[in-house]
Motif scaffolding. Structure first.
Motif, PDB file in Angstrom:
ATOM      1  N   SER A  34       0.845  -1.197   0.000  1.00 16.09           N
ATOM      2  CA  SER A  34       0.000   0.000   0.000  1.00 16.09           C
ATOM      3  C   SER A  34       0.882   1.249   0.000  1.00 16.09           C
ATOM      4  CB  SER A  34      -0.903   0.010   1.229  1.00 16.09           C
ATOM      5  OG  SER A  34      -0.133   0.229   2.395  1.00 16.09           O
ATOM      6  N   SER A  35       0.266   2.380  -0.309  1.00 25.82           N
ATOM      7  CA  SER A  35       1.031   3.626  -0.376  1.00 25.82           C
ATOM      8  C   SER A  35       1.603   4.003   0.995  1.00 25.82           C
ATOM      9  CB  SER A  35       0.160   4.759  -0.906  1.00 25.82           C
ATOM     10  OG  SER A  35      -0.929   4.984  -0.040  1.00 25.82           O
ATOM     11  N   LYS A  36       0.887   3.699   2.072  1.00 31.91           N
ATOM     12  CA  LYS A  36       1.385   4.005   3.412  1.00 31.91           C
ATOM     13  C   LYS A  36       2.631   3.188   3.732  1.00 31.91           C
ATOM     14  CE  LYS A  36       0.161   4.207   8.255  1.00 31.91           C
ATOM     15  NZ  LYS A  36      -0.845   4.005   9.280  1.00 31.91           N
ATOM     16  N   THR A  37       2.634   1.914   3.381  1.00 33.66           N
ATOM     17  CA  THR A  37       3.799   1.058   3.626  1.00 33.66           C
ATOM     18  C   THR A  37       4.999   1.555   2.824  1.00 33.66           C
ATOM     19  OG1 THR A  37       2.359  -0.830   4.023  1.00 33.66           O
ATOM     20  CG2 THR A  37       4.657  -1.316   3.502  1.00 33.66           C
ATOM     21  N   VAL A  38       4.751   1.925   1.575  1.00 31.08           N
ATOM     22  CA  VAL A  38       5.838   2.420   0.722  1.00 31.08           C
ATOM     23  C   VAL A  38       6.441   3.687   1.327  1.00 31.08           C
ATOM     24  CG1 VAL A  38       6.403   3.363  -1.549  1.00 31.08           C
ATOM     25  CG2 VAL A  38       4.926   1.362  -1.367  1.00 31.08           C
ATOM     26  N   ARG A  39       5.599   4.602   1.790  1.00 30.53           N
ATOM     27  CA  ARG A  39       6.085   5.834   2.407  1.00 30.53           C
ATOM     28  C   ARG A  39       6.899   5.542   3.677  1.00 30.53           C
ATOM     29  NH1 ARG A  39       3.896  10.745   0.997  1.00 30.53           N
ATOM     30  NH2 ARG A  39       2.461  10.628  -0.750  1.00 30.53           N
ATOM     31  N   ASN A  40       6.421   4.614   4.488  1.00 32.43           N
ATOM     32  CA  ASN A  40       7.129   4.272   5.724  1.00 32.43           C
ATOM     33  C   ASN A  40       8.498   3.657   5.440  1.00 32.43           C
ATOM     34  OD1 ASN A  40       5.005   5.200   7.228  1.00 32.43           O
ATOM     35  ND2 ASN A  40       4.163   3.183   7.667  1.00 32.43           N
ATOM     36  N   VAL A  41       8.562   2.751   4.475  1.00 39.92           N
ATOM     37  CA  VAL A  41       9.834   2.113   4.130  1.00 39.92           C
ATOM     38  C   VAL A  41      10.797   3.145   3.545  1.00 39.92           C
ATOM     39  CG1 VAL A  41      10.921   0.399   2.634  1.00 39.92           C
ATOM     40  CG2 VAL A  41       8.790  -0.141   3.788  1.00 39.92           C
ATOM     41  N   TYR A  42      10.297   4.011   2.676  1.00 39.65           N
ATOM     42  CA  TYR A  42      11.135   5.055   2.081  1.00 39.65           C
ATOM     43  C   TYR A  42      11.691   5.973   3.179  1.00 39.65           C
ATOM     44  CZ  TYR A  42      12.537   9.160  -0.564  1.00 39.65           C
ATOM     45  OH  TYR A  42      13.239  10.214  -1.087  1.00 39.65           O
ATOM     46  N   SER A  43      10.860   6.323   4.147  1.00 36.76           N
ATOM     47  CA  SER A  43      11.304   7.190   5.242  1.00 36.76           C
ATOM     48  C   SER A  43      12.408   6.527   6.059  1.00 36.76           C
ATOM     49  CB  SER A  43      10.129   7.537   6.147  1.00 36.76           C
ATOM     50  OG  SER A  43       9.183   8.278   5.429  1.00 36.76           O
ATOM     51  N   LEU A  44      12.276   5.239   6.305  1.00 35.05           N
ATOM     52  CA  LEU A  44      13.315   4.511   7.034  1.00 35.05           C
ATOM     53  C   LEU A  44      14.629   4.515   6.262  1.00 35.05           C
ATOM     54  CD1 LEU A  44      14.388   2.635   9.280  1.00 35.05           C
ATOM     55  CD2 LEU A  44      13.417   0.723   7.983  1.00 35.05           C
ATOM     56  N   VAL A  45      14.573   4.237   4.975  1.00 29.76           N
ATOM     57  CA  VAL A  45      15.794   4.186   4.158  1.00 29.76           C
ATOM     58  C   VAL A  45      16.439   5.566   4.071  1.00 29.76           C
ATOM     59  CG1 VAL A  45      16.673   3.786   1.823  1.00 29.76           C
ATOM     60  CG2 VAL A  45      15.112   2.148   2.857  1.00 29.76           C
ATOM     61  N   ILE A  46      15.636   6.610   3.866  1.00 30.78           N
ATOM     62  CA  ILE A  46      16.185   7.961   3.755  1.00 30.78           C
ATOM     63  C   ILE A  46      16.831   8.395   5.080  1.00 30.78           C
ATOM     64  CG2 ILE A  46      15.505  10.392   3.529  1.00 30.78           C
ATOM     65  CD1 ILE A  46      15.902   8.850   0.908  1.00 30.78           C
ATOM     66  N   ALA A  47      16.191   8.094   6.194  1.00 27.83           N
ATOM     67  CA  ALA A  47      16.770   8.440   7.496  1.00 27.83           C
ATOM     68  C   ALA A  47      18.073   7.688   7.722  1.00 27.83           C
ATOM     69  CB  ALA A  47      15.776   8.132   8.607  1.00 27.83           C
ATOM     70  N   SER A  48      18.118   6.434   7.306  1.00 25.78           N
ATOM     71  CA  SER A  48      19.327   5.621   7.468  1.00 25.78           C
ATOM     72  C   SER A  48      20.466   6.149   6.607  1.00 25.78           C
ATOM     73  CB  SER A  48      19.039   4.170   7.093  1.00 25.78           C
ATOM     74  OG  SER A  48      18.006   3.659   7.874  1.00 25.78           O
ATOM     75  N   VAL A  49      20.152   6.482   5.371  1.00 24.33           N
ATOM     76  CA  VAL A  49      21.174   7.007   4.457  1.00 24.33           C
ATOM     77  C   VAL A  49      21.662   8.366   4.955  1.00 24.33           C
ATOM     78  CG1 VAL A  49      21.505   7.918   2.122  1.00 24.33           C
ATOM     79  CG2 VAL A  49      20.426   5.694   2.445  1.00 24.33           C
ATOM     80  N   ALA A  50      20.743   9.197   5.453  1.00 24.35           N
ATOM     81  CA  ALA A  50      21.118  10.530   5.936  1.00 24.35           C
ATOM     82  C   ALA A  50      22.021  10.458   7.159  1.00 24.35           C
ATOM     83  CB  ALA A  50      19.868  11.338   6.253  1.00 24.35           C
ATOM     84  N   LEU A  51      21.907   9.403   7.941  1.00 26.57           N
ATOM     85  CA  LEU A  51      22.762   9.239   9.108  1.00 26.57           C
ATOM     86  C   LEU A  51      24.222   9.060   8.689  1.00 26.57           C
ATOM     87  CD1 LEU A  51      22.905   8.874  12.218  1.00 26.57           C
ATOM     88  CD2 LEU A  51      22.612   6.425  11.821  1.00 26.57           C
ATOM     89  N   TYR A  52      24.454   8.340   7.604  1.00 19.36           N
ATOM     90  CA  TYR A  52      25.812   8.033   7.159  1.00 19.36           C
ATOM     91  C   TYR A  52      26.302   8.924   6.021  1.00 19.36           C
ATOM     92  CZ  TYR A  52      25.330   3.992  10.113  1.00 19.36           C
ATOM     93  OH  TYR A  52      25.150   3.188  11.196  1.00 19.36           O
ATOM     94  N   ALA A  53      25.394   9.497   5.248  1.00 24.87           N
ATOM     95  CA  ALA A  53      25.766  10.367   4.136  1.00 24.87           C
ATOM     96  C   ALA A  53      24.809  11.554   4.095  1.00 24.87           C
ATOM     97  CB  ALA A  53      25.729   9.602   2.816  1.00 24.87           C
ATOM     98  N   PRO A  54      25.028  12.552   4.956  1.00 25.20           N
ATOM     99  CA  PRO A  54      24.074  13.654   5.070  1.00 25.20           C
ATOM    100  C   PRO A  54      23.952  14.526   3.830  1.00 25.20           C
ATOM    101  CG  PRO A  54      25.991  14.012   6.472  1.00 25.20           C
ATOM    102  CD  PRO A  54      26.126  12.653   5.894  1.00 25.20           C
ATOM    103  N   ASN A  55      24.912  14.475   2.926  1.00 26.78           N
ATOM    104  CA  ASN A  55      24.852  15.318   1.736  1.00 26.78           C
ATOM    105  C   ASN A  55      24.020  14.729   0.602  1.00 26.78           C
ATOM    106  OD1 ASN A  55      26.495  17.154   3.016  1.00 26.78           O
ATOM    107  ND2 ASN A  55      28.361  16.328   2.140  1.00 26.78           N
ATOM    108  N   LEU A  56      23.656  13.464   0.693  1.00 28.61           N
ATOM    109  CA  LEU A  56      22.855  12.848  -0.363  1.00 28.61           C
ATOM    110  C   LEU A  56      21.411  13.299  -0.265  1.00 28.61           C
ATOM    111  CD1 LEU A  56      24.007   9.117  -0.535  1.00 28.61           C
ATOM    112  CD2 LEU A  56      24.417  10.917  -2.182  1.00 28.61           C
ATOM    113  N   SER A  57      20.814  13.589  -1.411  1.00 29.16           N
ATOM    114  CA  SER A  57      19.392  13.908  -1.431  1.00 29.16           C
ATOM    115  C   SER A  57      18.801  13.309  -2.699  1.00 29.16           C
ATOM    116  CB  SER A  57      19.165  15.417  -1.383  1.00 29.16           C
ATOM    117  OG  SER A  57      19.684  16.019  -2.542  1.00 29.16           O
ATOM    118  N   PHE A  58      17.541  12.935  -2.605  1.00 36.92           N
ATOM    119  CA  PHE A  58      16.856  12.299  -3.719  1.00 36.92           C
ATOM    120  C   PHE A  58      15.561  13.034  -3.989  1.00 36.92           C
ATOM    121  CE2 PHE A  58      19.152   9.059  -1.309  1.00 36.92           C
ATOM    122  CZ  PHE A  58      20.042   8.635  -2.280  1.00 36.92           C
TER     123      PHE A  58
END
Length: 155
Positions: free
Chosen positions: A118-142
């Motif tokens: 569902s769209s809610k699950t997709v948003r939640n998973v994307y938020s987790l991945v973006i937060a994880s990536v931002a922790l290790y590579a703060p300059n990356l943006s998508f």
């Protein structure tokens, strides 16, 4: 500040120490048409060196590290949900390196997720991945398009 040296071609080159690999010193090289540009590139590299990814992590490793870092801060149910998402939903992108992630890769991964969840699950998973990536590579943006929220139909 690094000093530039003039090359036979007329360009300027700066060598900056990067790291040690297998007991050998590795350097980054910056070449530019002017001395000021070459030294500026080298200075920017040195300033940005602290903010870059320390290791060449995969997305799976970044998510695991994020969850570990947040274990004592977030509620147990949130951590449980993150672990479930880690096991099931990030499989399409889990092997990708954080440094080399592109907007196109992220968009294709989201498009694949939209077919299964569902769209809610997709948003939640994307938020987790973006937060994880931002922790290790703060300059990356998508810049990706997430699925629209589905309105509930009440009868």
């Amino acid at each position: 500040m690094p000093k530039a040296k003039k090359l036979k071609s007329g360009s300027w080159n700066v060598m900056v120490f990067s790291h040690v690999e297998d007991g050998k010193r590795k350097y980054e090289s910056f070449t530019a048409p002017t001395k000021a540009e070459a030294e500026l590139k080298a200075s920017e590299y040195l300033a940005d060196k602290k903010r870059r990814v320390k290791h060449d992590l995969t997305v799976k490793e970044a998510v695991a590290g994020y969850i570990t870092a947040k274990t004592n801060v977030l509620s147990p149910s949130t951590i449980r949900g993150y672990r479930r998402m880690e096991r099931c939903n990030i499989q399409g992108i889990s092997g990708a390196r954080v440094r080399s992630l592109t907007t196109e890769q992220m968009q294709l991964w989201i498009s694949d997720l939209c077919c299964q969840y569902s769209s809610k699950t997709v948003r939640n998973v994307y938020s987790l991945v973006i937060a994880s990536v931002a922790l290790y590579a703060p300059n990356l943006s998508f810049s990706v398009t997430l699925p629209a929220k589905q309105k509930k139909i009440r009868s």
